[in-house]
Write an enzyme that holds these catalytic residues in place. Structure first.
Site, mmCIF file in Angstrom:
data_model
loop_
_atom_site.group_PDB
_atom_site.id
_atom_site.type_symbol
_atom_site.label_atom_id
_atom_site.label_comp_id
_atom_site.label_asym_id
_atom_site.label_seq_id
_atom_site.Cartn_x
_atom_site.Cartn_y
_atom_site.Cartn_z
ATOM 1 N N GLY A 20 0.832 -1.061 0.190
ATOM 2 C CA GLY A 20 -0.111 -0.101 0.044
ATOM 3 C C GLY A 20 0.920 1.330 -0.050
ATOM 4 N N ALA A 21 0.534 2.318 -0.906
ATOM 5 C CA ALA A 21 1.640 3.332 -0.957
ATOM 6 C C ALA A 21 1.990 4.001 0.083
ATOM 7 C CB ALA A 21 0.877 4.238 -2.082
ATOM 8 N N ARG A 62 9.956 -0.559 -5.284
ATOM 9 C CA ARG A 62 8.852 -0.701 -6.081
ATOM 10 C C ARG A 62 8.622 0.691 -6.827
ATOM 11 N NH1 ARG A 62 3.447 -3.012 -3.455
ATOM 12 N NH2 ARG A 62 3.230 -3.587 -5.631
ATOM 13 N N CYS A 132 -8.794 -3.503 -4.769
ATOM 14 C CA CYS A 132 -7.482 -3.675 -3.843
ATOM 15 C C CYS A 132 -7.801 -3.300 -2.508
ATOM 16 C CB CYS A 132 -6.700 -2.672 -4.489
ATOM 17 S SG CYS A 132 -4.754 -3.260 -3.828
ATOM 18 N N SER A 134 -6.953 -0.035 -0.114
ATOM 19 C CA SER A 134 -6.425 1.422 0.197
ATOM 20 C C SER A 134 -6.795 1.816 1.542
ATOM 21 C CB SER A 134 -6.886 2.130 -0.838
ATOM 22 O OG SER A 134 -6.585 3.438 -0.578
ATOM 23 N N ALA A 136 -6.461 4.886 2.338
ATOM 24 C CA ALA A 136 -7.235 6.132 2.087
ATOM 25 C C ALA A 136 -8.831 5.982 1.767
ATOM 26 C CB ALA A 136 -6.425 7.101 1.059
ATOM 27 N N ASP A 201 -1.663 4.959 -6.254
ATOM 28 C CA ASP A 201 -0.013 4.732 -6.022
ATOM 29 C C ASP A 201 0.602 5.859 -6.794
ATOM 30 O OD1 ASP A 201 -0.378 1.975 -5.218
ATOM 31 O OD2 ASP A 201 1.612 2.042 -5.241
ATOM 32 N N LYS A 237 1.271 11.651 -2.871
ATOM 33 C CA LYS A 237 1.591 10.575 -3.967
ATOM 34 C C LYS A 237 1.300 10.931 -5.363
ATOM 35 C CE LYS A 237 -0.587 7.161 -0.960
ATOM 36 N NZ LYS A 237 -2.243 6.940 -0.472
HETATM 37 C C1 RUB Z 1 -1.818 -1.173 -3.446
HETATM 38 C C2 RUB Z 1 -2.774 -0.065 -4.069
HETATM 39 C C3 RUB Z 1 -3.472 0.765 -3.454
HETATM 40 C C4 RUB Z 1 -2.638 2.050 -3.055
HETATM 41 C C5 RUB Z 1 -3.284 3.122 -2.247
HETATM 42 O O1 RUB Z 1 -0.943 -1.893 -4.040
HETATM 43 O O2 RUB Z 1 -2.720 -0.333 -5.449
HETATM 44 O O3 RUB Z 1 -4.581 0.982 -4.034
HETATM 45 O O4 RUB Z 1 -1.216 1.670 -3.002
HETATM 46 O O5 RUB Z 1 -3.233 2.473 -0.895
HETATM 47 P P1 RUB Z 1 0.020 -3.176 -3.695
HETATM 48 P P2 RUB Z 1 -3.274 3.458 0.354
HETATM 49 O O6 RUB Z 1 -0.907 -4.018 -2.914
HETATM 50 O O7 RUB Z 1 0.736 -3.637 -4.915
HETATM 51 O O8 RUB Z 1 0.826 -2.358 -2.816
HETATM 52 O O9 RUB Z 1 -4.182 4.436 0.443
HETATM 53 O O10 RUB Z 1 -3.143 2.510 1.654
HETATM 54 O O11 RUB Z 1 -1.864 4.125 0.517
#
Ligand code: RUB
Length: 319
Positions: A20-21, A62, A132, A134, A136, A201, A237
């Site tokens: 997660g980003a 990444r 996915c 996220s 946020a 991301d 981001k």
């Molecule tokens: C995670 C992904 C999430 C974003 C945002 O991909 O695509 O939608 O990273 O996440 P992966 P957040 O599982 O490959 O890391 O809102 O938690 O930053």
């Protein structure tokens, strides 16, 4: 020498144990703190070199997540400002620790603020869809639920790594009505959905979104079904490099995430592609919820300019 703990963090990001980003940015910034705490540097130049080595190692884990270089940049900017004041080695270490702490606190606050702002756009009775996992996007959904809004959520599995399972667990633990669907069922259910909401991301200067593979399909289907499509993302981001024409690299991951070697051989060893992310053009995005407020995708450039000014195209030196 890069501390073992930093190497472990880099491996955990690479293998997606930390994912997660937002989470990976916080882990990367924490790696800078660990570097300073374990530093063997006898002078400032040596400390900067240690920081540069750690920064490179975590940024390389990444390639798509802009949050990684932007998190490191946050700390590097503070260090560069301090350097102008001729600090001692200890003073500089202290600045790194302070900047890391600030980034941690601000990034957590941003997620909470996105929840407060975004939840105003969720009504009681809404059916939502998320793809996915996220934090946020979940902040918006969880905040709406805490406000006692009666909501239902459809969560896609998110092949091949099934981050949708994590999403289901979090939402179920919060007592929310959640339905898990396979990614390819998105069109079948889209007419029942009021709003699709995802994280990011990366966001480019023209407002395009880079997020988990399959996001652009969700957006396309939402557009066709006249369902709203929201992006929830912290402004760190947004990608400054895209202002000067750089493209965001799409991470290609190991084929074994998609199929195991034995099965692959059984089916004649076709080529396998496993891109981790895809690109959603701005015209499919209704709005972007940031900690600074709600913006149309077209305002991405303004956010970037506020944060980074006009870039010269000369690659900045981190630390
Ligand atoms: C995670 C992904 C999430 C974003 C945002 O991909 O695509 O939608 O990273 O996440 P992966 P957040 O599982 O490959 O890391 O809102 O938690 O930053």
């Amino acid at each position: 020498m890069i501390p073992d703990e930093v190497i472990r963090i880099a491996r955990d990001i690479e293998s997606m144990r930390i994912r997660g980003a937002g989470n990976i940015a916080r882990a990367a910034v924490k790696a800078l703190r660990i570097t300073v705490q374990n530093s063997k540097a006898g002078n400032i130049q040596e400390l900067l070199e240690e920081l540069r080595n750690t920064a490179q190692m975590v940024i390389d884990t990444r390639p798509t997540a802009v949050s990684l270089p932007n998190g490191v940049r946050y700390v590097s900017k503070r260090v560069n400002e301090e350097l102008k004041k001729n600090p001692t080695l200890d003073e500089l270490k202290e600045i790194v620790e302070k900047a890391v702490e600030e980034f941690m606190v601000n990034s957590e606050r941003a997620v909470a603020r996105i929840g407060e702002i975004g939840s105003k756009r969720i009504r009681s009775g809404d059916a939502l869809l998320t793809h996915c996992n996220s934090s946020a996007a979940l902040s918006v959904i969880l905040t709406a639920a805490h406000q006692n809004k009666d909501i239902k959520v459809f969560a896609t599995e998110t092949r091949p790594r099934f981050q949708g399972h994590i999403t289901c667990k979090i939402l179920r633990d919060a007592g929310i009505d959640v339905t898990l669907i396979v990614d390819s069922a998105v069109r079948l259910y889209m007419n029942k959905i009021n709003t699709a909401i995802v994280g990011a991301d990366a966001v480019s200067s023209n407002g395009a979104l880079v997020n988990k593979i399959g996001t652009s399909t969700v957006a396309l289907v939402a557009k066709e079904a006249r369902t709203l499509f929201f992006v929830a993302t912290e402004t760190y981001k947004f990608s400054p490099e895209t202002m000067i024409g750089e493209l965001i690299e799409i991470e290609e991951r190991d084929l074994e995430e998609v199929i195991d070697r034995e099965e692959l051989e059984k089916i004649g060893s076709p080529k396998v592609l496993n891109p981790a992310f895809d690109i959603t053009p701005p015209q499919y995005i209704d709005l972007i919820i940031t900690e600074k407020g709600i913006i149309p995708p077209q305002a991405a450039f303004t956010i970037l300019q506020e944060e980074f000014g006009w870039l010269t195209g000369v690659k900045e030196q981190l630390f």
